[in-house]
Design a protein around this motif. Structure first.
Motif, PDB file in Angstrom:
ATOM      1  N   GLY A  53       0.801  -1.217   0.000  1.00 25.61           N
ATOM      2  CA  GLY A  53       0.000   0.000   0.000  1.00 25.61           C
ATOM      3  C   GLY A  53       0.833   1.265   0.000  1.00 25.61           C
ATOM      4  O   GLY A  53       0.300   2.366  -0.043  1.00 25.61           O
ATOM      5  N   PHE A  54       2.151   1.132   0.061  1.00 25.70           N
ATOM      6  CA  PHE A  54       3.048   2.282   0.065  1.00 25.70           C
ATOM      7  C   PHE A  54       4.096   2.105  -1.023  1.00 25.70           C
ATOM      8  O   PHE A  54       4.329   1.003  -1.505  1.00 25.70           O
ATOM      9  CB  PHE A  54       3.746   2.431   1.421  1.00 25.70           C
ATOM     10  N   GLU A  55       4.740   3.213  -1.387  1.00 23.06           N
ATOM     11  CA  GLU A  55       5.814   3.164  -2.370  1.00 23.06           C
ATOM     12  C   GLU A  55       6.835   4.241  -2.041  1.00 23.06           C
ATOM     13  O   GLU A  55       6.522   5.237  -1.384  1.00 23.06           O
ATOM     14  CB  GLU A  55       5.270   3.374  -3.779  1.00 23.06           C
ATOM     15  N   TYR A  56       8.053   4.020  -2.474  1.00 24.04           N
ATOM     16  CA  TYR A  56       9.100   5.016  -2.282  1.00 24.04           C
ATOM     17  C   TYR A  56       9.122   5.932  -3.502  1.00 24.04           C
ATOM     18  O   TYR A  56       9.081   5.472  -4.635  1.00 24.04           O
ATOM     19  CB  TYR A  56      10.465   4.353  -2.117  1.00 24.04           C
ATOM     20  N   THR A  57       9.162   7.248  -3.248  1.00 27.01           N
ATOM     21  CA  THR A  57       9.264   8.226  -4.317  1.00 27.01           C
ATOM     22  C   THR A  57      10.398   9.192  -3.990  1.00 27.01           C
ATOM     23  O   THR A  57      10.831   9.282  -2.836  1.00 27.01           O
ATOM     24  CB  THR A  57       7.964   9.031  -4.490  1.00 27.01           C
ATOM     25  N   ARG A  58      10.864   9.917  -4.978  1.00 26.25           N
ATOM     26  CA  ARG A  58      11.943  10.868  -4.749  1.00 26.25           C
ATOM     27  C   ARG A  58      11.453  12.024  -3.881  1.00 26.25           C
ATOM     28  O   ARG A  58      10.371  12.549  -4.072  1.00 26.25           O
ATOM     29  CB  ARG A  58      12.441  11.442  -6.082  1.00 26.25           C
ATOM     30  N   ALA A  59      12.268  12.384  -2.909  1.00 26.32           N
ATOM     31  CA  ALA A  59      11.945  13.496  -2.020  1.00 26.32           C
ATOM     32  C   ALA A  59      12.170  14.809  -2.752  1.00 26.32           C
ATOM     33  O   ALA A  59      13.074  14.930  -3.582  1.00 26.32           O
ATOM     34  CB  ALA A  59      12.822  13.433  -0.780  1.00 26.32           C
ATOM     35  N   ARG A  60      11.326  15.773  -2.465  1.00 28.21           N
ATOM     36  CA  ARG A  60      11.443  17.100  -3.083  1.00 28.21           C
ATOM     37  C   ARG A  60      11.415  18.175  -2.003  1.00 28.21           C
ATOM     38  O   ARG A  60      10.802  18.005  -0.966  1.00 28.21           O
ATOM     39  CB  ARG A  60      10.300  17.338  -4.069  1.00 28.21           C
ATOM     40  N   ASP A  61      12.059  19.300  -2.300  1.00 27.73           N
ATOM     41  CA  ASP A  61      12.034  20.419  -1.360  1.00 27.73           C
ATOM     42  C   ASP A  61      10.845  21.327  -1.672  1.00 27.73           C
ATOM     43  O   ASP A  61       9.998  20.999  -2.505  1.00 27.73           O
ATOM     44  CB  ASP A  61      13.361  21.189  -1.403  1.00 27.73           C
ATOM     45  N   GLU A  62      10.776  22.489  -1.010  1.00 21.65           N
ATOM     46  CA  GLU A  62       9.640  23.395  -1.194  1.00 21.65           C
ATOM     47  C   GLU A  62       9.537  23.908  -2.622  1.00 21.65           C
ATOM     48  O   GLU A  62       8.453  24.184  -3.116  1.00 21.65           O
ATOM     49  CB  GLU A  62       9.749  24.602  -0.239  1.00 21.65           C
ATOM     50  N   GLY A  63      10.661  24.031  -3.297  1.00 23.18           N
ATOM     51  CA  GLY A  63      10.681  24.533  -4.670  1.00 23.18           C
ATOM     52  C   GLY A  63      10.368  23.459  -5.701  1.00 23.18           C
ATOM     53  O   GLY A  63      10.305  23.748  -6.883  1.00 23.18           O
ATOM     54  N   GLY A  64      10.215  22.213  -5.272  1.00 16.35           N
ATOM     55  CA  GLY A  64       9.911  21.135  -6.196  1.00 16.35           C
ATOM     56  C   GLY A  64      11.141  20.444  -6.746  1.00 16.35           C
ATOM     57  O   GLY A  64      11.033  19.550  -7.577  1.00 16.35           O
ATOM     58  N   HIS A  65      12.332  20.824  -6.277  1.00 18.90           N
ATOM     59  CA  HIS A  65      13.559  20.204  -6.758  1.00 18.90           C
ATOM     60  C   HIS A  65      13.863  18.947  -5.947  1.00 18.90           C
ATOM     61  O   HIS A  65      13.484  18.836  -4.776  1.00 18.90           O
ATOM     62  CB  HIS A  65      14.735  21.181  -6.638  1.00 18.90           C
ATOM     63  N   PHE A  66      14.547  18.001  -6.566  1.00 14.03           N
ATOM     64  CA  PHE A  66      14.904  16.769  -5.881  1.00 14.03           C
ATOM     65  C   PHE A  66      15.862  17.060  -4.723  1.00 14.03           C
ATOM     66  O   PHE A  66      16.729  17.915  -4.820  1.00 14.03           O
ATOM     67  CB  PHE A  66      15.575  15.782  -6.833  1.00 14.03           C
ATOM     68  N   VAL A  67      15.694  16.297  -3.638  1.00 15.83           N
ATOM     69  CA  VAL A  67      16.593  16.390  -2.494  1.00 15.83           C
ATOM     70  C   VAL A  67      17.655  15.315  -2.672  1.00 15.83           C
ATOM     71  O   VAL A  67      17.333  14.175  -2.998  1.00 15.83           O
ATOM     72  CB  VAL A  67      15.820  16.160  -1.176  1.00 15.83           C
ATOM     73  N   LYS A  68      18.924  15.667  -2.458  1.00 16.28           N
ATOM     74  CA  LYS A  68      19.968  14.662  -2.633  1.00 16.28           C
ATOM     75  C   LYS A  68      20.254  13.978  -1.296  1.00 16.28           C
ATOM     76  O   LYS A  68      19.967  14.498  -0.221  1.00 16.28           O
ATOM     77  CB  LYS A  68      21.230  15.273  -3.215  1.00 16.28           C
ATOM     78  N   ASP A  69      20.825  12.793  -1.383  1.00 19.77           N
ATOM     79  CA  ASP A  69      21.149  11.998  -0.204  1.00 19.77           C
ATOM     80  C   ASP A  69      22.440  12.507   0.419  1.00 19.77           C
ATOM     81  O   ASP A  69      23.394  12.841  -0.284  1.00 19.77           O
ATOM     82  CB  ASP A  69      21.291  10.535  -0.602  1.00 19.77           C
ATOM     83  N   ASP A  70      22.467  12.564   1.740  1.00 16.95           N
ATOM     84  CA  ASP A  70      23.675  12.940   2.462  1.00 16.95           C
ATOM     85  C   ASP A  70      24.420  11.649   2.790  1.00 16.95           C
ATOM     86  O   ASP A  70      23.929  10.843   3.581  1.00 16.95           O
ATOM     87  CB  ASP A  70      23.320  13.702   3.734  1.00 16.95           C
ATOM     88  N   PRO A  71      25.592  11.397   2.208  1.00 15.69           N
ATOM     89  CA  PRO A  71      26.283  10.122   2.435  1.00 15.69           C
ATOM     90  C   PRO A  71      26.780   9.940   3.865  1.00 15.69           C
ATOM     91  O   PRO A  71      27.099   8.827   4.269  1.00 15.69           O
ATOM     92  CB  PRO A  71      27.439  10.151   1.445  1.00 15.69           C
ATOM     93  N   GLU A  72      26.834  11.022   4.649  1.00 13.20           N
ATOM     94  CA  GLU A  72      27.328  10.922   6.021  1.00 13.20           C
ATOM     95  C   GLU A  72      26.276  10.380   6.986  1.00 13.20           C
ATOM     96  O   GLU A  72      26.605  10.003   8.098  1.00 13.20           O
ATOM     97  CB  GLU A  72      27.825  12.287   6.490  1.00 13.20           C
ATOM     98  N   THR A  73      25.007  10.340   6.579  1.00 10.92           N
ATOM     99  CA  THR A  73      23.956   9.812   7.451  1.00 10.92           C
ATOM    100  C   THR A  73      23.591   8.396   7.018  1.00 10.92           C
ATOM    101  O   THR A  73      23.700   8.052   5.842  1.00 10.92           O
ATOM    102  CB  THR A  73      22.693  10.696   7.386  1.00 10.92           C
ATOM    103  N   PRO A  74      23.127   7.562   7.954  1.00 10.88           N
ATOM    104  CA  PRO A  74      22.786   6.187   7.586  1.00 10.88           C
ATOM    105  C   PRO A  74      21.505   6.073   6.767  1.00 10.88           C
ATOM    106  O   PRO A  74      21.342   5.146   5.988  1.00 10.88           O
ATOM    107  CB  PRO A  74      22.621   5.491   8.939  1.00 10.88           C
ATOM    108  N   GLU A  75      20.584   7.013   6.917  1.00 13.46           N
ATOM    109  CA  GLU A  75      19.321   6.938   6.179  1.00 13.46           C
ATOM    110  C   GLU A  75      19.446   7.635   4.826  1.00 13.46           C
ATOM    111  O   GLU A  75      20.298   8.494   4.629  1.00 13.46           O
ATOM    112  CB  GLU A  75      18.192   7.558   6.985  1.00 13.46           C
ATOM    113  N   ASN A  76      18.584   7.256   3.917  1.00 16.31           N
ATOM    114  CA  ASN A  76      18.597   7.816   2.572  1.00 16.31           C
ATOM    115  C   ASN A  76      17.542   8.916   2.495  1.00 16.31           C
ATOM    116  O   ASN A  76      16.353   8.641   2.452  1.00 16.31           O
ATOM    117  CB  ASN A  76      18.307   6.710   1.555  1.00 16.31           C
ATOM    118  N   GLU A  77      17.975  10.168   2.490  1.00 25.03           N
ATOM    119  CA  GLU A  77      17.051  11.302   2.475  1.00 25.03           C
ATOM    120  C   GLU A  77      16.470  11.565   1.093  1.00 25.03           C
ATOM    121  O   GLU A  77      15.536  12.332   0.942  1.00 25.03           O
ATOM    122  CB  GLU A  77      17.742  12.589   2.958  1.00 25.03           C
ATOM    123  N   ALA A  78      17.015  10.940   0.060  1.00 17.99           N
ATOM    124  CA  ALA A  78      16.574  11.199  -1.307  1.00 17.99           C
ATOM    125  C   ALA A  78      15.258  10.488  -1.621  1.00 17.99           C
ATOM    126  O   ALA A  78      14.610  10.810  -2.596  1.00 17.99           O
ATOM    127  CB  ALA A  78      17.641  10.760  -2.293  1.00 17.99           C
TER     128      ALA A  78
END
Length: 142
Positions: A53-78
């Motif tokens: 019932g859920f799916e992963y989609t690309r994260a976006r900021d307020e402007g609608g641009h894609f958010v990139k992943d921070d390699p220093e954190t364990p979770e994937n912010e993208a």
């Protein structure tokens, strides 16, 4: 100058323009190619690991641009988890069930004076998801 003069100039100019070589495409190293393949595999594994019932989609900021992943954190912010949207097929049997779901949402009991009032919002995607879950439960009980 005769009629041949200006024509020859134009031909020379055209020949110079067409003779320019395109810059060569930068060749990727084997490490870069392997990193891209690993990233693609990681994304497909992430998409497949989404709960039902859920799916992963690309994260976006307020402007609608894609958010990139921070390699220093364990979770994937993208990538963010989002509820799947369901397309409805309308027909006489479906419309009846949708009307039932809408009535259930509208039949909210009167709150007590001390209780906190929470507005009930009904969106089409929420109704569609409930409808899909009910249909899946009915099929499972057959």
């Amino acid at each position: 100058m005769g009629p041949a003069g200006p024509c020859s100039l134009n031909i020379k100019a055209m020949a110079e323009e067409t003779s320019k070589k395109k810059p060569r495409r930068k060749r990727r190293s084997k490490a870069e190619i392997a990193a891209e393949k690993a990233a693609k595999v990681e994304v497909t594994q992430l998409k497949e690991s989404a709960p039902e019932g859920f799916e992963y989609t690309r994260a976006r900021d307020e402007g609608g641009h894609f958010v990139k992943d921070d390699p220093e954190t364990p979770e994937n912010e993208a990538w963010v988890l989002k509820e799947k949207e369901v397309e409805l097929e309308f027909g006489s049997s479906y419309e009846k069930e949708i009307d039932e779901i809408i009535q259930e949402k509208e039949e909210v009991p009167e709150p007590e004076p001390e209780a906190k009032v929470v507005p009930v919002t009904s969106s089409l995607s929420d109704i569609a998801n409930r409808f899909k879950r009910r249909r899946a439960e009915r099929r499972a009980n057959r």
